[in-house]
Write an enzyme that holds these catalytic residues in place. Structure first.
Site, PDB file in Angstrom:
ATOM      1  N   LEU A  35       0.875  -1.349  -0.034  1.00 28.92           N
ATOM      2  CA  LEU A  35      -0.024   0.055  -0.048  1.00 28.92           C
ATOM      3  C   LEU A  35       0.986   1.545   0.085  1.00 28.92           C
ATOM      4  O   LEU A  35       0.673   2.016   0.673  1.00 28.92           O
ATOM      5  CB  LEU A  35      -0.905  -0.100   1.280  1.00 28.92           C
ATOM      6  CG  LEU A  35      -1.981  -1.167   1.167  1.00 28.92           C
ATOM      7  CD1 LEU A  35      -2.859  -1.119   2.591  1.00 28.92           C
ATOM      8  CD2 LEU A  35      -2.724  -1.280   0.015  1.00 28.92           C
ATOM      9  N   HIS A  36       1.949   1.315  -0.694  1.00 32.73           N
ATOM     10  CA  HIS A  36       2.637   2.584  -1.012  1.00 32.73           C
ATOM     11  C   HIS A  36       2.859   2.879  -2.518  1.00 32.73           C
ATOM     12  O   HIS A  36       3.994   3.222  -2.920  1.00 32.73           O
ATOM     13  CB  HIS A  36       4.027   2.002  -0.295  1.00 32.73           C
ATOM     14  CG  HIS A  36       4.183   1.474   0.921  1.00 32.73           C
ATOM     15  ND1 HIS A  36       5.341   0.596   1.381  1.00 32.73           N
ATOM     16  CD2 HIS A  36       3.290   1.581   1.885  1.00 32.73           C
ATOM     17  CE1 HIS A  36       4.860   0.428   2.539  1.00 32.73           C
ATOM     18  NE2 HIS A  36       3.766   1.057   2.797  1.00 32.73           N
ATOM     19  N   PRO A  37       1.687   3.191  -3.222  1.00 35.54           N
ATOM     20  CA  PRO A  37       2.080   3.664  -4.520  1.00 35.54           C
ATOM     21  C   PRO A  37       2.353   5.104  -4.463  1.00 35.54           C
ATOM     22  O   PRO A  37       2.234   5.952  -3.638  1.00 35.54           O
ATOM     23  CB  PRO A  37       0.341   3.856  -4.956  1.00 35.54           C
ATOM     24  CG  PRO A  37      -0.642   3.836  -3.590  1.00 35.54           C
ATOM     25  CD  PRO A  37       0.192   3.179  -2.715  1.00 35.54           C
TER      26      PRO A  37
END
Length: 560
Positions: A471-473
């Site tokens: 969850l690190h775009p």
């Protein structure tokens, strides 16, 4: 609503909350924050209770519920991406882990011409300004002590944590007292955005204390559909709320929608690759082919073990125990629900060719997936692991003129030989640590990936099946000088190249992702942007030493 505003901030997430709070400190500024999601109500247990972190993801009340297009190098799997659709954005639904990244990340940011002011010395003062670090001494020159974000140092008092740290030492690594301090490399406790048993989101830290100001207005459930222009000058926005369309004007518009929504709105507004926009019937305003490109993310897996001793948190997943655990939290903000349980982990190098850690470990004294699926064991533990600076890159593109249609995007996980090699190394390093003697009293055997996954090829096939986004775009509107045709945002002003009165401040402008969780870097960038936008003198750079492999003694800054 006012007739016009000095600043309209699109997105009340991590960066938008910082900007709303900071820009409204100047009473002469009229500031409007527009958030598409609902408010982060103080009574909402699913976002205020730290241990409830698994519940908002996939819930349309809190989550945009995105997914990639079929990932071509993961056998066509679509990978789900939770992004916060609530005040506070993803800081209201994330794991609350606070990692700045390695100082060398920022040294790399600063290497290209025009990016020199983004080195660690210039970023450190802004990290310190946003923090109140309860786990560090007051005189610690690396940490902040008076900022809005209150940080709890993980007690890591479950015996499994200490056994894991000791196993890291037995495997040839070190312990470090603070992964956000002098030395990131090694194993030790983590900081989390938890204070007095509650989540510390960006909105709770920055926006809510500022809402008493008459010059700050925050509108929730306000979906921005377009930017308004006079030529290449942005004059305001149009948004929908409660079925009605509203138009507001502003001297400046700041886009803080995040790494998915920001490039989406730019493309909808005619800012992006001209050929793609024309194919959708959108007249280009300016050709910026980098909008939506260079898309990065972290992929991770869970290496899970059964635990022989009844010391894990696994029983807390029993639904019969949850009411008591919840009541403990409601009455006193205590008990198992008052922690995010990501209280420790580590950073290591998977091979000698990398200068600083390319693997991050989150350790949990429980075996459960992020979606709440628990392992088939009475007691268990796990590490989350994955390469932190993969060279795989993806892209994001809108599919139509419709602002309500989700864009399509892909990260191209596992698309390079380097990426696949580091994935094999990651699993081998994790297994080596988890088999050390320090964990023998607890080690009940590997659950996942399991004994059937041994060869390099089997590891890659398992990652294809089991890998999840961390969850690190990021990096989809990366900053860089105008001479870099794939850059989107000016690094000194956050202004979109070729446009007037339009800035982007969020994870999308990162030139490269950092080697850890990205929420802290986003807050830092927003703090810095707030000074730039207000015309304030920037904080003085702090030139201070930090651990470098091959430069310092290998035991420098470690815990014995």
């Amino acid at each position: 609503m006012k007739e016009s505003y000095d600043y309209i901030i699109i997105g009340g997430g991590s960066a938008g909350s910082v900007l709303g709070g900071r820009l409204s400190e100047d009473v002469s500024n009229n500031v409007l924050v527009l958030e598409a999601g609902r408010s982060d109500y103080p009574w909402d247990l699913l976002i205020q209770m730290p241990a409830a972190l698994m519940y908002p993801a996939g819930n349309k009340l809190y989550d945009w519920i995105y997914e990639t297009t079929p990932e071509p190098h993961m056998d066509g799997r679509k990978v789900g991406h939770a992004r916060g659709k609530v005040l506070g954005g993803s800081s209201s639904i994330n794991g609350m882990i606070y990692q700045r990244g390695n100082p060398m990340d920022y040294e790399k940011w600063a290497k290209p011409e025009g990016m020199e002011s983004w080195d660690y010395a210039h970023c450190l003062p802004y990290f310190k300004r946003l923090e109140t670090t309860f786990g560090s001494k007051k005189g610690d020159p690396y940490r902040g002590h008076h900022g809005p974000i209150k940080l709890r140092r993980g007690p890591a008092d479950n015996p499994l944590f200490q056994a894991f740290f000791d196993a890291g030492v037995e495997a040839g690594y070190n312990k470090t007292p603070d992964v956000n301090g002098f030395r990131q490399e090694g194993f030790g406790p983590f900081d989390s955005q938890v204070h007095n048993g509650r989540r510390v989101s960006a909105s709770r830290a920055y926006l809510h204390p500022a809402m008493k100001r008459k010059n700050l207005e925050v509108q929730t459930r306000a979906f921005v559909t377009k930017l308004n222009f006079e030529g290449n000058k942005v004059t305001g926005v149009t948004f929908k709320k409660n079925g009605k369309e509203h138009t507001e004007s502003a001297k400046e518009v700041i886009l803080s929608g995040g790494a998915i929504n920001s490039p989406q709105l730019l493309q909808l507004s005619g800012i992006g690759d001209s050929e793609h926009l024309r194919s959708l019937g959108i007249e280009p305003r300016i050709h910026l082919p980098g909008v939506g490109e260079n898309f990065e993310d972290h992929l991770e897996v869970y290496v899970q073990h059964a635990c022989k001793q009844p010391v894990s948190m696994q029983p807390s997943l029993n639904k019969l125990k949850m009411p008591f655990i919840g009541l403990q939290w409601i009455l006193g903000r205590k008990g198992a629900a008052a922690s995010n349980h990501f209280e420790g982990g580590g950073f290591v190098r998977s091979n000698d060719d990398v200068d600083y850690p390319n693997l991050m470990f989150h350790f949990l004294p429980i075996a459960v997936r992020y979606d709440g699926t628990k392992a088939p064991a009475a007691h268990g533990y796990q590490v989350h692991v994955g390469p932190m600076y993969s060279n795989s890159r993806g892209h994001l593109k809108i599919k139509s003129k419709d602002p309500f249609e989700k864009p399509e995007f892909v990260f191209n996980y596992l698309s390079t030989e380097e990426d696949k090699r580091e994935w094999v190394e990651a699993i081998k390093v994790a297994r080596n640590i988890l088999k050390q003697k320090a964990l023998d009293p607890f080690n009940g055997g590997e659950i996942s990936p399991g004994p059937e996954v041994q060869t390099d090829e089997e590891i890659i096939e398992w990652v294809k099946r089991d890998g999840e986004t961390a969850l690190h775009p990021s990096c989809s509107c990366r900053m860089g000088p105008a001479s870099d045709e794939m850059s989107v945002v000016d690094p000194e002003t956050f202004k979109v190249h070729g446009m007037e009165n339009l800035r982007v401040v969020d994870a999308s402008v990162m030139p490269r992702t950092t080697n850890g969780n990205i929420h802290s870097p986003v807050l830092m960038m927003a703090e810095r942007a707030s000074d730039i936008i207000r015309g304030k003198k920037p904080l003085d750079p702090q030139y201070i030493d930090f651990y470098r492999h091959g430069v310092h003694d290998k035991d420098a800054g470690t815990v014995k």
